[in-house]
Design a protein around this motif. Structure first.
Motif, PDB file in Angstrom:
ATOM      1  N   VAL A   1     -24.295 -66.452  25.499  1.00 24.91           N
ATOM      2  CA  VAL A   1     -25.050 -67.464  24.770  1.00 24.91           C
ATOM      3  C   VAL A   1     -24.234 -68.752  24.661  1.00 24.91           C
ATOM      4  O   VAL A   1     -24.773 -69.851  24.762  1.00 24.91           O
ATOM      5  N   ALA A   2     -22.942 -68.633  24.457  1.00 22.65           N
ATOM      6  CA  ALA A   2     -22.033 -69.773  24.352  1.00 22.65           C
ATOM      7  C   ALA A   2     -20.677 -69.339  24.887  1.00 22.65           C
ATOM      8  O   ALA A   2     -20.278 -68.186  24.696  1.00 22.65           O
ATOM      9  N   SER A   3     -19.989 -70.256  25.548  1.00 22.06           N
ATOM     10  CA  SER A   3     -18.683 -69.946  26.127  1.00 22.06           C
ATOM     11  C   SER A   3     -17.589 -70.776  25.488  1.00 22.06           C
ATOM     12  O   SER A   3     -17.704 -72.011  25.404  1.00 22.06           O
ATOM     13  N   GLU A   4     -16.547 -70.100  25.049  1.00 18.09           N
ATOM     14  CA  GLU A   4     -15.392 -70.747  24.442  1.00 18.09           C
ATOM     15  C   GLU A   4     -14.856 -71.837  25.366  1.00 18.09           C
ATOM     16  O   GLU A   4     -14.730 -71.637  26.575  1.00 18.09           O
ATOM     17  N   GLY A   5     -14.576 -73.004  24.787  1.00 15.66           N
ATOM     18  CA  GLY A   5     -14.002 -74.115  25.539  1.00 15.66           C
ATOM     19  C   GLY A   5     -15.024 -75.046  26.168  1.00 15.66           C
ATOM     20  O   GLY A   5     -14.704 -76.187  26.484  1.00 15.66           O
ATOM     21  N   GLU A   6     -16.248 -74.587  26.339  1.00  9.79           N
ATOM     22  CA  GLU A   6     -17.280 -75.453  26.909  1.00  9.79           C
ATOM     23  C   GLU A   6     -17.881 -76.310  25.811  1.00  9.79           C
ATOM     24  O   GLU A   6     -17.885 -75.927  24.639  1.00  9.79           O
ATOM     25  N   SER A   7     -18.405 -77.461  26.187  1.00  8.12           N
ATOM     26  CA  SER A   7     -19.018 -78.311  25.173  1.00  8.12           C
ATOM     27  C   SER A   7     -20.293 -77.657  24.677  1.00  8.12           C
ATOM     28  O   SER A   7     -20.965 -76.927  25.400  1.00  8.12           O
TER      29      SER A   7
ATOM     30  N   GLU B   1     -28.293 -58.389  17.960  1.00  7.66           N
ATOM     31  CA  GLU B   1     -26.878 -58.409  17.624  1.00  7.66           C
ATOM     32  C   GLU B   1     -26.101 -59.126  18.713  1.00  7.66           C
ATOM     33  O   GLU B   1     -26.394 -58.988  19.900  1.00  7.66           O
ATOM     34  N   ALA B   2     -25.086 -59.878  18.294  1.00  6.18           N
ATOM     35  CA  ALA B   2     -24.224 -60.597  19.222  1.00  6.18           C
ATOM     36  C   ALA B   2     -22.770 -60.365  18.834  1.00  6.18           C
ATOM     37  O   ALA B   2     -22.459 -60.092  17.668  1.00  6.18           O
ATOM     38  N   SER B   3     -21.887 -60.476  19.820  1.00  4.15           N
ATOM     39  CA  SER B   3     -20.455 -60.375  19.546  1.00  4.15           C
ATOM     40  C   SER B   3     -19.835 -61.754  19.677  1.00  4.15           C
ATOM     41  O   SER B   3     -20.292 -62.595  20.456  1.00  4.15           O
ATOM     42  N   VAL B   4     -18.792 -61.966  18.903  1.00  6.05           N
ATOM     43  CA  VAL B   4     -18.038 -63.209  18.915  1.00  6.05           C
ATOM     44  C   VAL B   4     -16.642 -62.885  19.420  1.00  6.05           C
ATOM     45  O   VAL B   4     -15.972 -62.008  18.866  1.00  6.05           O
ATOM     46  N   ALA B   5     -16.206 -63.583  20.459  1.00  7.56           N
ATOM     47  CA  ALA B   5     -14.876 -63.334  21.018  1.00  7.56           C
ATOM     48  C   ALA B   5     -14.093 -64.633  21.089  1.00  7.56           C
ATOM     49  O   ALA B   5     -14.625 -65.682  21.450  1.00  7.56           O
ATOM     50  N   VAL B   6     -12.826 -64.530  20.721  1.00 10.55           N
ATOM     51  CA  VAL B   6     -11.880 -65.628  20.893  1.00 10.55           C
ATOM     52  C   VAL B   6     -10.864 -65.115  21.898  1.00 10.55           C
ATOM     53  O   VAL B   6     -10.224 -64.084  21.666  1.00 10.55           O
ATOM     54  N   GLY B   7     -10.762 -65.827  23.015  1.00  5.39           N
ATOM     55  CA  GLY B   7      -9.976 -65.288  24.117  1.00  5.39           C
ATOM     56  C   GLY B   7     -10.686 -64.044  24.605  1.00  5.39           C
ATOM     57  O   GLY B   7     -11.900 -64.034  24.771  1.00  5.39           O
ATOM     58  N   SER B   8      -9.973 -62.975  24.766  1.00  8.35           N
ATOM     59  CA  SER B   8     -10.607 -61.730  25.212  1.00  8.35           C
ATOM     60  C   SER B   8     -10.825 -60.752  24.062  1.00  8.35           C
ATOM     61  O   SER B   8     -11.258 -59.627  24.272  1.00  8.35           O
TER      62      SER B   8
ATOM     63  N   ILE C   1     -20.836 -76.693  13.885  1.00  2.78           N
ATOM     64  CA  ILE C   1     -19.998 -77.869  14.116  1.00  2.78           C
ATOM     65  C   ILE C   1     -20.443 -78.597  15.385  1.00  2.78           C
ATOM     66  O   ILE C   1     -20.541 -79.825  15.414  1.00  2.78           O
ATOM     67  N   ALA C   2     -20.768 -77.845  16.421  1.00  4.17           N
ATOM     68  CA  ALA C   2     -21.250 -78.447  17.671  1.00  4.17           C
ATOM     69  C   ALA C   2     -22.536 -79.224  17.436  1.00  4.17           C
ATOM     70  O   ALA C   2     -22.822 -80.196  18.148  1.00  4.17           O
ATOM     71  N   LEU C   3     -23.305 -78.814  16.452  1.00  2.00           N
ATOM     72  CA  LEU C   3     -24.539 -79.519  16.124  1.00  2.00           C
ATOM     73  C   LEU C   3     -24.251 -80.964  15.740  1.00  2.00           C
ATOM     74  O   LEU C   3     -25.066 -81.854  15.970  1.00  2.00           O
ATOM     75  N   ILE C   4     -23.083 -81.207  15.200  1.00  3.97           N
ATOM     76  CA  ILE C   4     -22.732 -82.544  14.740  1.00  3.97           C
ATOM     77  C   ILE C   4     -21.892 -83.299  15.763  1.00  3.97           C
ATOM     78  O   ILE C   4     -22.130 -84.470  16.032  1.00  3.97           O
ATOM     79  N   ASP C   5     -20.907 -82.626  16.381  1.00  2.00           N
ATOM     80  CA  ASP C   5     -19.995 -83.384  17.254  1.00  2.00           C
ATOM     81  C   ASP C   5     -20.069 -83.053  18.741  1.00  2.00           C
ATOM     82  O   ASP C   5     -19.400 -83.685  19.542  1.00  2.00           O
ATOM     83  N   MET C   6     -20.864 -82.072  19.135  1.00  2.00           N
ATOM     84  CA  MET C   6     -20.982 -81.647  20.524  1.00  2.00           C
ATOM     85  C   MET C   6     -19.625 -81.306  21.141  1.00  2.00           C
ATOM     86  O   MET C   6     -19.445 -81.408  22.354  1.00  2.00           O
ATOM     87  N   GLY C   7     -18.677 -80.903  20.315  1.00  2.00           N
ATOM     88  CA  GLY C   7     -17.336 -80.575  20.786  1.00  2.00           C
ATOM     89  C   GLY C   7     -17.285 -79.217  21.466  1.00  2.00           C
ATOM     90  O   GLY C   7     -18.290 -78.514  21.600  1.00  2.00           O
ATOM     91  N   ALA C   8     -16.092 -78.861  21.887  1.00  2.00           N
ATOM     92  CA  ALA C   8     -15.883 -77.594  22.589  1.00  2.00           C
ATOM     93  C   ALA C   8     -16.139 -76.413  21.665  1.00  2.00           C
ATOM     94  O   ALA C   8     -15.774 -76.431  20.488  1.00  2.00           O
ATOM     95  N   ARG C   9     -16.740 -75.384  22.211  1.00  2.00           N
ATOM     96  CA  ARG C   9     -16.984 -74.147  21.464  1.00  2.00           C
ATOM     97  C   ARG C   9     -15.649 -73.478  21.164  1.00  2.00           C
ATOM     98  O   ARG C   9     -14.765 -73.425  22.010  1.00  2.00           O
TER      99      ARG C   9
ATOM    100  N   ALA D   1     -15.403 -70.284  20.264  1.00  2.00           N
ATOM    101  CA  ALA D   1     -15.523 -68.857  20.563  1.00  2.00           C
ATOM    102  C   ALA D   1     -16.640 -68.659  21.575  1.00  2.00           C
ATOM    103  O   ALA D   1     -17.457 -69.552  21.799  1.00  2.00           O
ATOM    104  N   SER D   2     -16.649 -67.486  22.167  1.00  2.00           N
ATOM    105  CA  SER D   2     -17.741 -67.098  23.062  1.00  2.00           C
ATOM    106  C   SER D   2     -18.682 -66.175  22.299  1.00  2.00           C
ATOM    107  O   SER D   2     -18.243 -65.347  21.504  1.00  2.00           O
ATOM    108  N   ILE D   3     -19.966 -66.328  22.559  1.00  2.00           N
ATOM    109  CA  ILE D   3     -20.989 -65.503  21.929  1.00  2.00           C
ATOM    110  C   ILE D   3     -21.728 -64.766  23.039  1.00  2.00           C
ATOM    111  O   ILE D   3     -22.206 -65.388  23.987  1.00  2.00           O
ATOM    112  N   LYS D   4     -21.828 -63.451  22.904  1.00  2.00           N
ATOM    113  CA  LYS D   4     -22.514 -62.628  23.896  1.00  2.00           C
ATOM    114  C   LYS D   4     -23.586 -61.798  23.200  1.00  2.00           C
ATOM    115  O   LYS D   4     -23.327 -61.190  22.155  1.00  2.00           O
ATOM    116  N   ALA D   5     -24.787 -61.771  23.776  1.00  2.00           N
ATOM    117  CA  ALA D   5     -25.861 -60.936  23.246  1.00  2.00           C
ATOM    118  C   ALA D   5     -25.537 -59.477  23.544  1.00  2.00           C
ATOM    119  O   ALA D   5     -25.396 -59.097  24.700  1.00  2.00           O
TER     120      ALA D   5
END
Length: 137
Positions: free
Chosen positions: A41-47, A58-65, A80-88, A90-94
């Motif tokens: 759903v979202a990838s760590e480090g990507e905008s 249910e989704a999992s949240v991962a930082v690094g591996s 936070i991305a909703l406001i600044d469009m900054g890098a994610r 964490a990664s979110i996986k369904a």
């Protein structure tokens, strides 16, 4: 899914200071999003430009591996991305099929810019979050 309820939006700290009328208006800007089990759903480090509230699944949240937590109905991510469009951060996986409500920066910004009754409580919520983060460091 018709859109997030006022009650659901009130439980999100970023929106907790808004009045029901503003929450209803905000809720109308969300779009339904569905992710299949295994989807990223979202990838760590990507905008990021989107905010999501989980309706079901249910989704999992991962930082690094490393998995750091699980999310379920009523949980949210991307505030936070909703406001600044900054890098994610964490990664979110369904982990199961995931039904969400999504709000993009492009839909959110005009709403905030056009209504101080929405903008001011959001600024207060962000200031509170910043103070809490500074106190933890």
């Amino acid at each position: 899914m018709a859109g997030p309820s006022v009650e659901l939006l009130q439980r999100i700290p970023l929106f907790a200071g808004l009045e029901p009328k503003e929450l209803q208006r905000l809720g109308e800007s969300f779009k339904e999003r569905t992710f299949q089990a295994g989807d990223t759903v979202a990838s760590e480090g990507e905008s990021g430009a989107g905010f999501f509230v989980i309706e079901s699944g249910e989704a999992s949240v991962a930082v690094g591996s490393e998995e750091v937590r699980r999310l379920g109905p009523g949980d949210y991510f991307g505030d936070i991305a909703l406001i600044d469009m900054g890098a994610r951060t964490a990664s979110i996986k369904a982990e199961t099929n995931l039904d969400c409500y999504g709000l993009t920066f492009w839909d959110f910004r005009p709403l905030v810019e056009s209504d101080a009754r929405i903008a001011w409580p959001l600024l207060q919520a962000m200031a509170k979050r910043l103070r809490e983060a500074e106190a933890q460091s």
